[in-house]
Design a protein around this motif. Structure first.
Motif, PDB file in Angstrom:
ATOM      1  N   ASN A   1      -5.138   2.944  -3.372  1.00 27.22           N
ATOM      2  CA  ASN A   1      -6.698   3.357  -2.158  1.00 27.22           C
ATOM      3  C   ASN A   1      -7.666   3.103  -3.592  1.00 27.22           C
ATOM      4  O   ASN A   1      -8.945   2.165  -2.877  1.00 27.22           O
ATOM      5  CB  ASN A   1      -7.291   5.197  -1.549  1.00 27.22           C
ATOM      6  CG  ASN A   1      -6.195   5.172  -0.371  1.00 27.22           C
ATOM      7  OD1 ASN A   1      -5.724   4.454  -0.305  1.00 27.22           O
ATOM      8  ND2 ASN A   1      -5.676   6.656  -0.229  1.00 27.22           N
ATOM      9  N   GLN A   2      -8.248   3.353  -4.444  1.00 27.39           N
ATOM     10  CA  GLN A   2      -9.031   2.940  -5.472  1.00 27.39           C
ATOM     11  C   GLN A   2      -9.095   1.772  -5.857  1.00 27.39           C
ATOM     12  O   GLN A   2     -10.121   0.760  -5.348  1.00 27.39           O
ATOM     13  CB  GLN A   2      -8.862   3.972  -6.888  1.00 27.39           C
ATOM     14  CG  GLN A   2     -10.563   4.144  -7.347  1.00 27.39           C
ATOM     15  CD  GLN A   2     -11.701   4.590  -6.336  1.00 27.39           C
ATOM     16  OE1 GLN A   2     -11.890   5.697  -5.430  1.00 27.39           O
ATOM     17  NE2 GLN A   2     -12.753   3.992  -6.232  1.00 27.39           N
TER      18      GLN A   2
ATOM     19  N   PHE B   1     -11.199   3.197   6.466  1.00 25.19           N
ATOM     20  CA  PHE B   1     -10.383   3.239   5.167  1.00 25.19           C
ATOM     21  C   PHE B   1     -11.120   3.651   4.557  1.00 25.19           C
ATOM     22  O   PHE B   1     -12.151   4.150   3.684  1.00 25.19           O
ATOM     23  CB  PHE B   1      -9.814   2.230   4.874  1.00 25.19           C
ATOM     24  CG  PHE B   1      -8.990   1.995   3.714  1.00 25.19           C
ATOM     25  CD1 PHE B   1      -8.110   3.331   3.090  1.00 25.19           C
ATOM     26  CD2 PHE B   1     -10.056   0.940   2.913  1.00 25.19           C
ATOM     27  CE1 PHE B   1      -8.680   3.383   1.383  1.00 25.19           C
ATOM     28  CE2 PHE B   1     -10.609   0.836   1.326  1.00 25.19           C
ATOM     29  CZ  PHE B   1      -9.021   1.848   0.775  1.00 25.19           C
TER      30      PHE B   1
ATOM     31  N   HIS C   1       0.577  -1.314   0.464  1.00 22.16           N
ATOM     32  CA  HIS C   1       0.299   0.119  -0.212  1.00 22.16           C
ATOM     33  C   HIS C   1       0.854   1.232   0.078  1.00 22.16           C
ATOM     34  O   HIS C   1       0.099   2.083  -0.088  1.00 22.16           O
ATOM     35  CB  HIS C   1      -0.582   0.055   1.334  1.00 22.16           C
ATOM     36  CG  HIS C   1      -2.084  -0.833   1.531  1.00 22.16           C
ATOM     37  ND1 HIS C   1      -2.431  -1.588   2.549  1.00 22.16           N
ATOM     38  CD2 HIS C   1      -1.723  -2.185   0.472  1.00 22.16           C
ATOM     39  CE1 HIS C   1      -3.556  -2.125   2.373  1.00 22.16           C
ATOM     40  NE2 HIS C   1      -2.844  -3.380   0.786  1.00 22.16           N
TER      41      HIS C   1
ATOM     42  N   VAL D   1      -0.982   7.717  -4.300  1.00 26.14           N
ATOM     43  CA  VAL D   1      -2.185   6.950  -2.968  1.00 26.14           C
ATOM     44  C   VAL D   1      -3.748   7.338  -3.773  1.00 26.14           C
ATOM     45  O   VAL D   1      -4.375   6.173  -3.168  1.00 26.14           O
ATOM     46  CB  VAL D   1      -1.998   8.065  -1.720  1.00 26.14           C
ATOM     47  CG1 VAL D   1      -3.323   7.562  -1.343  1.00 26.14           C
ATOM     48  CG2 VAL D   1      -0.631   8.228  -1.624  1.00 26.14           C
ATOM     49  N   ASP D   2      -3.775   7.757  -4.731  1.00 30.25           N
ATOM     50  CA  ASP D   2      -5.475   7.562  -5.375  1.00 30.25           C
ATOM     51  C   ASP D   2      -5.565   6.420  -5.460  1.00 30.25           C
ATOM     52  O   ASP D   2      -6.489   5.798  -5.725  1.00 30.25           O
ATOM     53  CB  ASP D   2      -5.895   9.130  -6.581  1.00 30.25           C
ATOM     54  CG  ASP D   2      -6.176  10.475  -5.681  1.00 30.25           C
ATOM     55  OD1 ASP D   2      -6.212  10.556  -4.129  1.00 30.25           O
ATOM     56  OD2 ASP D   2      -5.911  10.802  -6.149  1.00 30.25           O
TER      57      ASP D   2
ATOM     58  N   MET E   1     -13.449   5.982   2.814  1.00 34.75           N
ATOM     59  CA  MET E   1     -13.687   6.507   0.669  1.00 34.75           C
ATOM     60  C   MET E   1     -15.100   6.427   0.783  1.00 34.75           C
ATOM     61  O   MET E   1     -15.445   6.531  -0.586  1.00 34.75           O
ATOM     62  CB  MET E   1     -13.117   4.592   0.228  1.00 34.75           C
ATOM     63  CG  MET E   1     -11.588   4.760   0.796  1.00 34.75           C
ATOM     64  SD  MET E   1     -10.916   6.536  -0.569  1.00 34.75           S
ATOM     65  CE  MET E   1     -10.755   6.004  -1.048  1.00 34.75           C
TER      66      MET E   1
END
Length: 292
Positions: free
Chosen positions: A240-241, A276, A207, A236-237, A280
């Motif tokens: 995370n996505q 998280f 990650h 990071v986008d 999101m």
């Protein structure tokens, strides 16, 4: 995440025997059929090209309202949140989908990356408007792919890849006319493609930006700059996505406990996964699973 076959069988309720390719699919659509795809937009690992032939469609693209009209070509790339809001009764489109991993493996992958991200980088939106001649050309090309999908061609796999490559090359040409030359360097494109390939393979276990930068032999800052230059988004986008897409898919389709999903996605504990997911999605994992 939904691979192309998952999408066709789970969302469009196709029989597994009717799925002739795990890599590519093309179909005509209307308002009702298009709304069926709402549930997969947050979990589809693939590129989608939708050409509007008639009517209009309203959708949210990364929380930005877009209205598609005749001649518009919408390009969807993995990890982007899309929600269909409304559509006219006469809405008619043709939609071409290619599995993400297949797209990253074909010889013309650089062109796929350009077509997916150049409209966003140059115009700030994932849509290009085609003139009548261009729209007619792409419409016929996409219908040709549909005809092949319903044929018993002995070399269907190779034929579909050839047709898709030609589609992307024609789209590159149309973009050059409608948008102009892109500002992305060849080196930036190469690094972004390599990052996407690594991310596809390792996002569950890794990650942190540093893992991907180290694998590419560049600094964290350089990788961040490249990804932002190509897509307007951060590393990071993307990480995370991808995690969110996988988590959403597991919550929808598996019987794994939330604790097991947290462990599978390599979060430190269930609480950190819950924070998280809630941050999101705006909803906690338990409630999301119940609603879905």
């Amino acid at each position: 995440m939904y691979k192309l076959r998952d999408f066709l069988t789970s969302v469009l309720s196709m029989s597994p025997d009717d799925v002739v390719s795990n890599e590519l699919y093309c179909t005509e659509g209307n308002t009702k059929r298009t709304f069926l795809t709402n549930q997969m937009q947050e979990t589809l690992a693939g590129y989608t090209y939708t050409l509007v032939h008639d009517g209009w469609l309203e959708l949210l693209y990364n929380d930005r309202m877009l209205t598609l009209q005749k001649g518009d070509l919408l390009i969807y790339s993995p990890g982007v949140q899309v929600r269909i809001i409304n559509g006219s009764k006469n809405y008619h489109c043709v939609c071409l989908m290619i599995d993400e991993q297949a797209a990253l493996e074909i010889p013309g992958v650089r062109n796929v990356i350009h077509t997916a991200y150049q409209p966003i980088a140059e115009l700030g939106r994932p849509v290009i408007h085609l003139d009548d001649e261009q729209a007619a050309h792409f419409w016929q090309h996409m219908l040709e792919i549909i005809r092949y999908l319903h044929s018993d061609h002995r070399y269907l796999h190779e034929a579909l890849r050839t047709l898709f490559t030609q589609f992307v090359l024609d789209l590159m040409d149309a973009m050059a006319q409608n948008i102009g030359p892109g500002h992305m360097s060849e080196r930036a494109t190469e690094l972004f493609i390599a990052f996407m390939q690594l991310l596809n393979q390792h996002f569950i276990e890794h990650h942190a930006i540093g893992f991907y930068a180290d694998r590419l032999h560049i600094t964290n800052i350089h990788l961040s700059r490249i990804v932002r230059q190509v897509t307007g988004r951060t590393v990071v986008d993307y990480i995370n996505q991808m995690l969110l897409m996988e988590a959403s898919w597991l919550l929808q389709t598996s019987d794994l406990s939330i604790a097991a999903i947290s462990e599978r996605l390599h979060f430190s504990d269930q609480s950190s996964f819950g924070r998280f997911f809630t941050r999101m999605k705006g909803i906690n994992p338990k409630r999301y699973r119940m609603e879905k």
